[in-house]
Design a protein around this motif. Structure first.
Motif, PDB file in Angstrom:
ATOM      1  N   ASP A 150       0.794  -1.228   0.000  1.00 55.89           N
ATOM      2  CA  ASP A 150       0.000   0.000   0.000  1.00 55.89           C
ATOM      3  C   ASP A 150       0.825   1.276   0.000  1.00 55.89           C
ATOM      4  N   ASP A 151       2.157   1.176  -0.022  1.00 53.02           N
ATOM      5  CA  ASP A 151       2.953   2.394   0.128  1.00 53.02           C
ATOM      6  C   ASP A 151       3.564   2.915  -1.169  1.00 53.02           C
ATOM      7  N   ASP A 152       3.308   2.277  -2.306  1.00 49.71           N
ATOM      8  CA  ASP A 152       3.839   2.724  -3.606  1.00 49.71           C
ATOM      9  C   ASP A 152       5.358   2.804  -3.635  1.00 49.71           C
ATOM     10  N   VAL A 153       6.018   2.019  -2.777  1.00 46.49           N
ATOM     11  CA  VAL A 153       7.476   1.949  -2.717  1.00 46.49           C
ATOM     12  C   VAL A 153       7.877   0.508  -2.971  1.00 46.49           C
ATOM     13  N   VAL A 154       8.941   0.297  -3.730  1.00 44.88           N
ATOM     14  CA  VAL A 154       9.413  -1.051  -4.007  1.00 44.88           C
ATOM     15  C   VAL A 154       9.902  -1.699  -2.717  1.00 44.88           C
ATOM     16  N   ASP A 155       9.296  -2.836  -2.391  1.00 39.38           N
ATOM     17  CA  ASP A 155       9.647  -3.627  -1.208  1.00 39.38           C
ATOM     18  C   ASP A 155      10.024  -5.032  -1.654  1.00 39.38           C
ATOM     19  N   LEU A 156      10.670  -5.756  -0.758  1.00 36.04           N
ATOM     20  CA  LEU A 156      10.911  -7.171  -0.974  1.00 36.04           C
ATOM     21  C   LEU A 156       9.563  -7.856  -1.167  1.00 36.04           C
ATOM     22  N   GLY A 157       9.466  -8.674  -2.200  1.00 34.05           N
ATOM     23  CA  GLY A 157       8.240  -9.409  -2.462  1.00 34.05           C
ATOM     24  C   GLY A 157       7.313  -8.738  -3.452  1.00 34.05           C
ATOM     25  N   GLU A 158       7.667  -7.562  -3.938  1.00 28.11           N
ATOM     26  CA  GLU A 158       6.811  -6.889  -4.912  1.00 28.11           C
ATOM     27  C   GLU A 158       7.363  -7.059  -6.320  1.00 28.11           C
ATOM     28  N   VAL A 159       6.464  -6.946  -7.284  1.00 28.28           N
ATOM     29  CA  VAL A 159       6.823  -7.020  -8.694  1.00 28.28           C
ATOM     30  C   VAL A 159       7.018  -5.599  -9.209  1.00 28.28           C
TER      31      VAL A 159
ATOM     32  N   ARG B 295      10.062   4.706  -5.939  1.00 33.43           N
ATOM     33  CA  ARG B 295       8.637   4.859  -6.248  1.00 33.43           C
ATOM     34  C   ARG B 295       8.387   4.785  -7.749  1.00 33.43           C
ATOM     35  N   ASP B 296       7.091   4.615  -8.091  1.00 35.73           N
ATOM     36  CA  ASP B 296       6.664   4.668  -9.493  1.00 35.73           C
ATOM     37  C   ASP B 296       7.197   5.922 -10.158  1.00 35.73           C
ATOM     38  N   GLY B 297       7.687   5.798 -11.380  1.00 33.72           N
ATOM     39  CA  GLY B 297       8.136   6.943 -12.155  1.00 33.72           C
ATOM     40  C   GLY B 297       9.575   7.350 -11.910  1.00 33.72           C
TER      41      GLY B 297
ATOM     42  N   LEU C  53       8.130   1.699 -14.018  1.00 34.62           N
ATOM     43  CA  LEU C  53       6.855   1.912 -14.692  1.00 34.62           C
ATOM     44  C   LEU C  53       5.667   1.412 -13.883  1.00 34.62           C
ATOM     45  N   GLY C  54       5.911   0.530 -12.950  1.00 39.26           N
ATOM     46  CA  GLY C  54       4.811   0.002 -12.148  1.00 39.26           C
ATOM     47  C   GLY C  54       5.326  -0.846 -11.006  1.00 39.26           C
ATOM     48  N   ILE C  55       4.553  -0.873  -9.935  1.00 39.39           N
ATOM     49  CA  ILE C  55       4.873  -1.671  -8.753  1.00 39.39           C
ATOM     50  C   ILE C  55       3.600  -2.407  -8.369  1.00 39.39           C
ATOM     51  N   GLY C  56       3.720  -3.694  -8.120  1.00 34.01           N
ATOM     52  CA  GLY C  56       2.540  -4.466  -7.733  1.00 34.01           C
ATOM     53  C   GLY C  56       2.899  -5.604  -6.804  1.00 34.01           C
ATOM     54  N   PRO C  57       1.885  -6.242  -6.244  1.00 33.70           N
ATOM     55  CA  PRO C  57       2.133  -7.358  -5.336  1.00 33.70           C
ATOM     56  C   PRO C  57       2.725  -8.543  -6.091  1.00 33.70           C
ATOM     57  N   GLY C  58       3.561  -9.294  -5.427  1.00 37.18           N
ATOM     58  CA  GLY C  58       4.159 -10.467  -6.039  1.00 37.18           C
ATOM     59  C   GLY C  58       3.764 -11.723  -5.304  1.00 37.18           C
ATOM     60  N   GLY C  59       4.373 -12.833  -5.730  1.00 39.26           N
ATOM     61  CA  GLY C  59       4.235 -14.072  -4.984  1.00 39.26           C
ATOM     62  C   GLY C  59       3.274 -15.090  -5.507  1.00 39.26           C
TER      63      GLY C  59
END
Length: 169
Positions: A81-90, A133-135, A152-158
């Protein structure tokens, strides 16, 4: 003991692999050993028997390695929910010089598999993306030189079937 971050999906994959090696892997090697030894009195000297013994040693080494890795693993959950690249995100990125688009899941070192689209947070690109962050544009010093990527985009992974990435404009 140092803890190594791992995603829940990565922990599951490693546990599944360990369980497979402990059960199916060991059973297959045991059957091959019985077969090789049943050939005769000199079976222990046969190349086939020695090959299977080497395979058994490699299997037991891999099991011990996975047990050690899992013992030091610490599950890290992404904050989707934070729009920041984290471990586990695509993360979907565009390499600015070539214009190529790539999508990676940022994962812990134990589960990295670049050919499967999973890059380690310890890799140059993973380190550069973490916390962005995005962009944003990131510069990556890699063994092949300097590269620039735009996120270009950040989303949930796994897991498959998750919603598509949020795309930056």
């Amino acid at each position: 003991m140092d803890e190594t971050p791992i995603t829940p999906a990565g922990m599951s994959r490693l546990n599944d692999q360990l369980q497979h090696l402990r059960t199916t892997g060991r059973a297959e090697v045991a059957a091959r050993l019985r077969h090789a030894f049943s050939i005769g009195a000199e079976a222990a000297l046969s190349p086939e028997y020695q090959e299977v013994r080497d395979e058994q040693a490699l299997l037991e080494w891999r099991i011990a390695e996975l047990e050690q890795q899992l013992a030091s693993a610490r599950i890290a959950h992404a904050n989707n929910d934070d729009d920041v690249v984290d471990l586990g995100e695509v993360v979907q990125v565009r390499e600015l010089d070539s214009g190529s688009f790539v999508e990676y899941e940022v994962v812990g070192p134990l589960e990295a598999d670049p050919l499967a689209g999973r890059i380690s947070v310890a890799s140059p690109l993973g380190q550069a993306l973490l916390g962005c962050r995005d962009g944003e544009t990131v510069d990556v010093a890699a063994p092949g030189g300097m590269f620039r990527f735009r996120i270009l985009g950040i989303g949930p992974g796994g897991a498959a079937g998750e919603p598509p990435l949020r795309m930056a404009h």
